[in-house]
Design a protein around this motif. Structure first.
Motif, PDB file in Angstrom:
ATOM      1  N   ASP A   1      54.710  46.936  57.083  1.00 36.62           N
ATOM      2  CA  ASP A   1      55.453  45.849  56.440  1.00 36.62           C
ATOM      3  C   ASP A   1      56.263  45.066  57.479  1.00 36.62           C
ATOM      4  O   ASP A   1      56.344  43.830  57.419  1.00 36.62           O
ATOM      5  N   TYR A   2      56.873  45.791  58.435  1.00 36.87           N
ATOM      6  CA  TYR A   2      57.626  45.144  59.512  1.00 36.87           C
ATOM      7  C   TYR A   2      56.708  44.262  60.357  1.00 36.87           C
ATOM      8  O   TYR A   2      57.074  43.142  60.742  1.00 36.87           O
ATOM      9  N   LYS A   3      55.507  44.736  60.618  1.00 37.96           N
ATOM     10  CA  LYS A   3      54.546  43.953  61.395  1.00 37.96           C
ATOM     11  C   LYS A   3      54.238  42.625  60.705  1.00 37.96           C
ATOM     12  O   LYS A   3      54.237  41.567  61.346  1.00 37.96           O
ATOM     13  N   LEU A   4      53.982  42.674  59.403  1.00 35.47           N
ATOM     14  CA  LEU A   4      53.683  41.451  58.664  1.00 35.47           C
ATOM     15  C   LEU A   4      54.864  40.486  58.700  1.00 35.47           C
ATOM     16  O   LEU A   4      54.681  39.270  58.890  1.00 35.47           O
ATOM     17  N   ARG A   5      56.070  41.014  58.523  1.00 35.84           N
ATOM     18  CA  ARG A   5      57.245  40.151  58.578  1.00 35.84           C
ATOM     19  C   ARG A   5      57.408  39.533  59.964  1.00 35.84           C
ATOM     20  O   ARG A   5      57.777  38.360  60.098  1.00 35.84           O
ATOM     21  N   TRP A   6      57.134  40.313  60.998  1.00 34.32           N
ATOM     22  CA  TRP A   6      57.285  39.820  62.364  1.00 34.32           C
ATOM     23  C   TRP A   6      56.300  38.689  62.640  1.00 34.32           C
ATOM     24  O   TRP A   6      56.652  37.684  63.273  1.00 34.32           O
ATOM     25  N   ILE A   7      55.070  38.830  62.164  1.00 32.27           N
ATOM     26  CA  ILE A   7      54.086  37.758  62.343  1.00 32.27           C
ATOM     27  C   ILE A   7      54.542  36.495  61.615  1.00 32.27           C
ATOM     28  O   ILE A   7      54.406  35.382  62.140  1.00 32.27           O
ATOM     29  N   ASN A   8      55.071  36.662  60.426  1.00 32.15           N
ATOM     30  CA  ASN A   8      55.589  35.498  59.701  1.00 32.15           C
ATOM     31  C   ASN A   8      56.710  34.808  60.460  1.00 32.15           C
ATOM     32  O   ASN A   8      56.787  33.570  60.513  1.00 32.15           O
ATOM     33  N   ARG A   9      57.573  35.586  61.070  1.00 28.99           N
ATOM     34  CA  ARG A   9      58.641  35.007  61.888  1.00 28.99           C
ATOM     35  C   ARG A   9      58.069  34.285  63.102  1.00 28.99           C
ATOM     36  O   ARG A   9      58.542  33.201  63.490  1.00 28.99           O
ATOM     37  N   LEU A  10      57.042  34.860  63.714  1.00 29.95           N
ATOM     38  CA  LEU A  10      56.381  34.208  64.843  1.00 29.95           C
ATOM     39  C   LEU A  10      55.743  32.892  64.414  1.00 29.95           C
ATOM     40  O   LEU A  10      55.814  31.893  65.146  1.00 29.95           O
ATOM     41  N   GLN A  11      55.109  32.884  63.252  1.00 29.12           N
ATOM     42  CA  GLN A  11      54.492  31.655  62.750  1.00 29.12           C
ATOM     43  C   GLN A  11      55.519  30.529  62.642  1.00 29.12           C
ATOM     44  O   GLN A  11      55.243  29.387  63.041  1.00 29.12           O
ATOM     45  N   LEU A  12      56.691  30.848  62.108  1.00 28.45           N
ATOM     46  CA  LEU A  12      57.723  29.833  61.951  1.00 28.45           C
ATOM     47  C   LEU A  12      58.194  29.305  63.311  1.00 28.45           C
ATOM     48  O   LEU A  12      58.385  28.098  63.494  1.00 28.45           O
ATOM     49  N   HIS A  13      58.372  30.216  64.267  1.00 30.07           N
ATOM     50  CA  HIS A  13      58.807  29.772  65.588  1.00 30.07           C
ATOM     51  C   HIS A  13      57.702  28.990  66.292  1.00 30.07           C
ATOM     52  O   HIS A  13      57.983  27.988  66.971  1.00 30.07           O
ATOM     53  N   ALA A  14      56.458  29.423  66.121  1.00 29.05           N
ATOM     54  CA  ALA A  14      55.331  28.720  66.741  1.00 29.05           C
ATOM     55  C   ALA A  14      55.241  27.291  66.228  1.00 29.05           C
ATOM     56  O   ALA A  14      54.951  26.355  66.998  1.00 29.05           O
ATOM     57  N   GLN A  15      55.496  27.100  64.940  1.00 32.36           N
ATOM     58  CA  GLN A  15      55.460  25.762  64.376  1.00 32.36           C
ATOM     59  C   GLN A  15      56.551  24.891  64.980  1.00 32.36           C
ATOM     60  O   GLN A  15      56.349  23.710  65.267  1.00 32.36           O
ATOM     61  N   LYS A  16      57.716  25.477  65.203  1.00 33.19           N
ATOM     62  CA  LYS A  16      58.808  24.747  65.842  1.00 33.19           C
ATOM     63  C   LYS A  16      58.425  24.340  67.263  1.00 33.19           C
ATOM     64  O   LYS A  16      58.680  23.203  67.695  1.00 33.19           O
ATOM     65  N   LEU A  17      57.782  25.253  68.000  1.00 34.43           N
ATOM     66  CA  LEU A  17      57.369  24.944  69.364  1.00 34.43           C
ATOM     67  C   LEU A  17      56.366  23.795  69.405  1.00 34.43           C
ATOM     68  O   LEU A  17      56.407  22.960  70.317  1.00 34.43           O
ATOM     69  N   LEU A  18      55.475  23.738  68.424  1.00 34.53           N
ATOM     70  CA  LEU A  18      54.493  22.657  68.384  1.00 34.53           C
ATOM     71  C   LEU A  18      55.158  21.297  68.212  1.00 34.53           C
ATOM     72  O   LEU A  18      54.633  20.280  68.658  1.00 34.53           O
ATOM     73  N   SER A  19      56.306  21.276  67.574  1.00 33.30           N
ATOM     74  CA  SER A  19      56.983  20.011  67.296  1.00 33.30           C
ATOM     75  C   SER A  19      57.679  19.420  68.520  1.00 33.30           C
ATOM     76  O   SER A  19      58.100  18.261  68.498  1.00 33.30           O
ATOM     77  N   PHE A  20      57.790  20.189  69.612  1.00 34.14           N
ATOM     78  CA  PHE A  20      58.545  19.730  70.775  1.00 34.14           C
ATOM     79  C   PHE A  20      57.771  18.756  71.654  1.00 34.14           C
ATOM     80  O   PHE A  20      58.350  18.084  72.503  1.00 34.14           O
ATOM     81  N   GLY A  21      56.447  18.742  71.528  1.00 39.22           N
ATOM     82  CA  GLY A  21      55.643  17.853  72.353  1.00 39.22           C
ATOM     83  C   GLY A  21      55.492  18.301  73.786  1.00 39.22           C
ATOM     84  O   GLY A  21      55.200  17.493  74.677  1.00 39.22           O
ATOM     85  N   LEU A  22      55.677  19.593  74.044  1.00 39.59           N
ATOM     86  CA  LEU A  22      55.548  20.154  75.387  1.00 39.59           C
ATOM     87  C   LEU A  22      54.330  21.075  75.461  1.00 39.59           C
ATOM     88  O   LEU A  22      53.879  21.596  74.441  1.00 39.59           O
ATOM     89  N   PRO A  23      53.794  21.304  76.654  1.00 40.46           N
ATOM     90  CA  PRO A  23      52.754  22.333  76.794  1.00 40.46           C
ATOM     91  C   PRO A  23      53.347  23.707  76.494  1.00 40.46           C
ATOM     92  O   PRO A  23      54.406  24.049  77.017  1.00 40.46           O
ATOM     93  N   VAL A  24      52.668  24.485  75.644  1.00 45.31           N
ATOM     94  CA  VAL A  24      53.191  25.780  75.218  1.00 45.31           C
ATOM     95  C   VAL A  24      52.083  26.827  75.245  1.00 45.31           C
ATOM     96  O   VAL A  24      50.944  26.567  74.845  1.00 45.31           O
ATOM     97  N   ALA A  25      52.440  28.034  75.690  1.00 43.53           N
ATOM     98  CA  ALA A  25      51.546  29.186  75.629  1.00 43.53           C
ATOM     99  C   ALA A  25      52.302  30.361  75.031  1.00 43.53           C
ATOM    100  O   ALA A  25      53.403  30.684  75.469  1.00 43.53           O
ATOM    101  N   LEU A  26      51.718  30.992  74.021  1.00 41.75           N
ATOM    102  CA  LEU A  26      52.258  32.214  73.425  1.00 41.75           C
ATOM    103  C   LEU A  26      51.368  33.364  73.875  1.00 41.75           C
ATOM    104  O   LEU A  26      50.190  33.435  73.489  1.00 41.75           O
ATOM    105  N   ILE A  27      51.930  34.251  74.679  1.00 39.78           N
ATOM    106  CA  ILE A  27      51.137  35.185  75.475  1.00 39.78           C
ATOM    107  C   ILE A  27      51.625  36.609  75.272  1.00 39.78           C
ATOM    108  O   ILE A  27      52.828  36.855  75.221  1.00 39.78           O
ATOM    109  N   GLY A  28      50.690  37.555  75.203  1.00 40.57           N
ATOM    110  CA  GLY A  28      51.114  38.944  75.205  1.00 40.57           C
ATOM    111  C   GLY A  28      50.215  39.870  74.442  1.00 40.57           C
ATOM    112  O   GLY A  28      49.057  39.551  74.114  1.00 40.57           O
ATOM    113  N   ASP A  29      50.765  41.042  74.136  1.00 43.71           N
ATOM    114  CA  ASP A  29      50.070  42.074  73.376  1.00 43.71           C
ATOM    115  C   ASP A  29      50.356  41.822  71.898  1.00 43.71           C
ATOM    116  O   ASP A  29      51.428  42.132  71.399  1.00 43.71           O
ATOM    117  N   TYR A  30      49.360  41.275  71.216  1.00 42.61           N
ATOM    118  CA  TYR A  30      49.509  40.941  69.799  1.00 42.61           C
ATOM    119  C   TYR A  30      49.239  42.132  68.889  1.00 42.61           C
ATOM    120  O   TYR A  30      49.498  42.060  67.689  1.00 42.61           O
TER     121      TYR A  30
END
Length: 258
Positions: A119-148
């Motif tokens: 359940d924590y994993k699912l919530r964490w992904i949802n939190r990542l989705q929200l932050h990822a959407q914010k990053l897309l709005s900045f108009g900068l090159p972005v990479a989200l990298i790591g052990d998913y």
């Protein structure tokens, strides 16, 4: 520009392996996961000796993330994700390096399924989705990298039937992955090699590395500004075979300089 990710599985215990790999391959930026060390025990000086500046977010015995750079001092922009103030796990750190926003993450494993860790994993992904959407709005090159800790498709595991009830492969998790990617991100390895089997993790048990019984857990998600500059990608599989190595291998991409 060469950007790498490596779940080191204990940075101090495997420091010789990390330093050897850095010296041999010379990536420009590295995202590390599973430091398994407190903040004050991070081996900053050893990395500086090879020319790598670092920022890190440590935690005793578990988790921990860091970003290394050969471009000089790093501008840190964030530690942690919004949404659960009580979540003290060290799983996300972000920086602005050489014109690129780099988010380094260690997504929860989620096992056993079902249960609170899943359940924590699912919530964490949802939190990542929200932050990822914010990053897309900045108009900068972005990479989200790591052990998913996600195998997106059957192609990303040597034996899909074995993982039907594993949190790394559950339909709920893969659905959230697809939603994340479809919101404006590109899986760099799959962009270049849509049909090739790439593994980044081999268990210590049952000679998994020798049998190539692997999983693809470590990913690069790029926004459009970086996707258009993607040149190559690979796994340094041989590092997994070094003595006292992590159960993950380093993965890297190359992008054209801006």
């Amino acid at each position: 520009m060469k950007i790498a990710t490596y779940n080191i599985n204990g940075i101090n215990g495997r420091l010789p392996t990390l330093l050897r790999w850095l010296a041999e391959t010379k990536p420009d930026v590295v995202c590390l996961q599973e430091l398994k060390c407190e903040t004050h025990k991070f081996p900053e000086h050893a990395l500086l000796g090879l020319g790598y500046h670092a920022i890190w977010h440590g935690q005793k015995s578990w988790n921990g993330v860091a970003i290394l750079s050969r471009y000089g001092e790093i501008k840190e922009t964030r530690k942690g994700l919004d949404g659960e103030p009580e979540d003290k796990h060290s799983r996300y750190i972000e920086a602005f390096i050489n014109g690129i926003v780099i988010g380094c993450l260690y997504l929860p494993n989620g096992n056993p399924f079902p249960g609170p860790k899943f359940d924590y994993k699912l919530r964490w992904i949802n939190r990542l989705q929200l932050h990822a959407q914010k990053l897309l709005s900045f108009g900068l090159p972005v990479a989200l990298i790591g052990d998913y800790n996600i195998m997106p498709t059957e192609q990303d595991t040597y034996k899909p039937e074995k993982y039907v009830d594993n949190a790394l492969f559950r339909p709920e998790v893969r659905k959230l992955w697809r939603e994340l990617v479809n919101a404006g991100w590109t899986d760099a390895v799959r962009e270049l090699y849509p049909d090739m089997r790439f593994y980044t993790f081999w268990d210590y048990l049952r000679n998994a590395y020798g049998r190539d019984a692997g999983l693809r857990l470590d990913h690069f998600l790029l926004n459009e500004a970086l996707r258009s500059r993607l040149l190559s990608a690979s796994v340094d599989k041989n590092v997994r075979g070094w003595e006292h190595s992590s159960d993950h291998a380093p993965v890297w991409i190359e992008i054209a300089e801006f």
